[in-house]
Design a protein around this motif. Structure first.
Motif, short mmCIF file in Angstrom:
data_model
loop_
_atom_site.label_atom_id
_atom_site.label_comp_id
_atom_site.label_asym_id
_atom_site.label_seq_id
_atom_site.Cartn_x
_atom_site.Cartn_y
_atom_site.Cartn_z
N ALA B 79 16.15 24.09 32.82
CA ALA B 79 15.38 22.72 33.07
C ALA B 79 14.00 23.03 33.38
N SER B 80 13.43 24.25 33.19
CA SER B 80 12.14 24.61 33.51
C SER B 80 11.72 25.28 32.34
N LEU B 81 10.52 24.60 31.78
CA LEU B 81 9.94 25.10 30.47
C LEU B 81 8.39 25.62 30.79
N CYS B 82 8.16 26.66 30.42
CA CYS B 82 6.74 27.14 30.23
C CYS B 82 6.07 27.30 29.05
N VAL B 83 5.04 26.45 28.92
CA VAL B 83 4.41 26.39 27.52
C VAL B 83 3.02 27.55 27.61
N VAL B 84 3.08 28.32 26.63
CA VAL B 84 1.91 29.47 26.57
C VAL B 84 1.27 29.40 25.23
N GLU B 85 0.30 29.95 25.05
CA GLU B 85 -0.78 29.89 23.90
C GLU B 85 -0.34 30.99 22.91
N GLU B 86 0.15 32.31 23.30
CA GLU B 86 0.51 33.27 22.51
C GLU B 86 1.59 34.08 23.03
N VAL B 87 2.32 34.80 21.99
CA VAL B 87 3.62 35.49 22.62
C VAL B 87 3.06 36.74 23.83
N GLY B 108 -1.39 29.90 19.46
CA GLY B 108 -3.05 29.50 19.32
C GLY B 108 -3.24 28.39 20.58
N ARG B 109 -4.40 27.95 20.36
CA ARG B 109 -5.19 26.92 21.17
C ARG B 109 -6.08 26.00 20.31
N LEU B 110 -6.26 24.79 20.63
CA LEU B 110 -7.00 23.89 19.88
C LEU B 110 -8.41 24.62 19.97
N SER B 111 -8.98 24.27 18.91
CA SER B 111 -10.48 24.89 18.63
C SER B 111 -11.05 24.24 17.52
#
Lengths: 198, 198
Positions: B79-87, B108-111
């Motif tokens: 039930a817990s989700l962690c969103v990250v940019e990269e592996v 990645g990230r918005l740029s």
């Protein structure tokens, strides 16, 4: 963390010189994200080397050919021989094109502590190679360590009777070396070997 | 210097992160001198990974299985989700067992500078994954950079309507950080986010 295969690869990489757990993980991530441009070429290059790895029968260099690329190079002075402790030393002197003759790798240095005796090193092959004639000069390029210098003097004795000029590397201040930062041994050596100003 | 195969391997290694020409040569020498104990195992480990490399269809992690070891692990909080940019970020948070829930890798990230738009990242898959229900909390674990924070606010907007608590990492002094050595941005952030002493 990751799959067993990725963990195994990370562990193996982290045991390479200059790498640790963190940098090995960085390398693995780099490879995983670049399967075609980094991982594939690395596997192919390692396999190509692994498949053909041989020790040169003449000089003891490690290469993919026997005789090695250095011994097989016809542009090198065949009358000049440089004796080094390890393959790494050969690469250091040769990689910068500092010495353009032939090489001989001992495979170590004499060491009472580590129990390395003359017969453990490529000394007999050196003596018979030099006895075979054709060499004008033998440069003893040992490390400036106690064991390197012991080995150097032993080799000089063994080569003494032969018709060849035996030389050693100069010792003293390294280029850019500041007296302030030098150890006593280097300073003593540089003083003892002082020369008239030209 | 060495054979073409050895030169090629040295060049490929010198392009890995954290390695340069000198350290690549050290690694190659290490491998050449230890064919059975270092070179062989490295080739085998790389091949094992190369043969099975996949991107996890659920979270975007790179692994040798799909779903990846993280998604397939039943002991993790679903039930817990962690969103990250990269592996790499997933590995950093997971390798130290800091977060025991699930992950989602954006890739990645918005740029604006690099022309990375929302549709270039795994944002739709994140929104549909969270819309699917079952998550109590989504931790937006972006880098504390301008682009990371832009991405973070964009994601917070996109997730705003969903029945889930959206959180972000705390910003402030790093552990062991001395005020003297901190950049202005960190100091300003630490001041702005100051809290009553408990």
């Amino acid at each position: 963390m990751a799959s067993p295969e990725i963990d195994a690869l990370t562990q193996i990489l982290s045991r390479l010189p200059g790498l640790g757990p963190r940098s090995a993980r960085r390398v693995v991530l780099h490879l995983l994200k670049r399967r075609e441009t980094a991982l594939g070429p690395l596997v192919a290059a390692l396999q190509a080397v692994e498949a053909r790895l041989v020790t040169c029968g003449i000089c003891g260099n490690i290469d993919t050919h026997d005789p090695c690329s250095v011994c097989a190079d016809p542009r090198r002075d065949p009358a000049s021989l440089c004796v080094v402790e390890e393959v790494a030393d050969l690469w250091a002197l040769d990689g910068k094109r500092l010495f353009a003759g032939r090489f001989h790798v001992l495979g170590g240095r004499l060491s009472a502590l580590e129990g390395v005796r003359p017969e453990d090193l490529g000394i007999e092959s050196l003596v018979s190679r030099v006895s075979g004639g054709g060499f004008r000069e033998v440069v003893l390029a040992m490390n400036a360590t106690l064991e390197g210098q012991t080995t150097m003097h032993y080799l000089a004795d063994r080569l003494a009777g032969l018709d060849v000029s035996v030389t050693m590397l100069a010792h003293g201040l390294p280029v850019g070396g500041e007296l302030d930062f030098m150890d006593e041994g280097t300073l003593a050596m540089a003083l003892r070997a002082r020369k008239p100003v030209a």
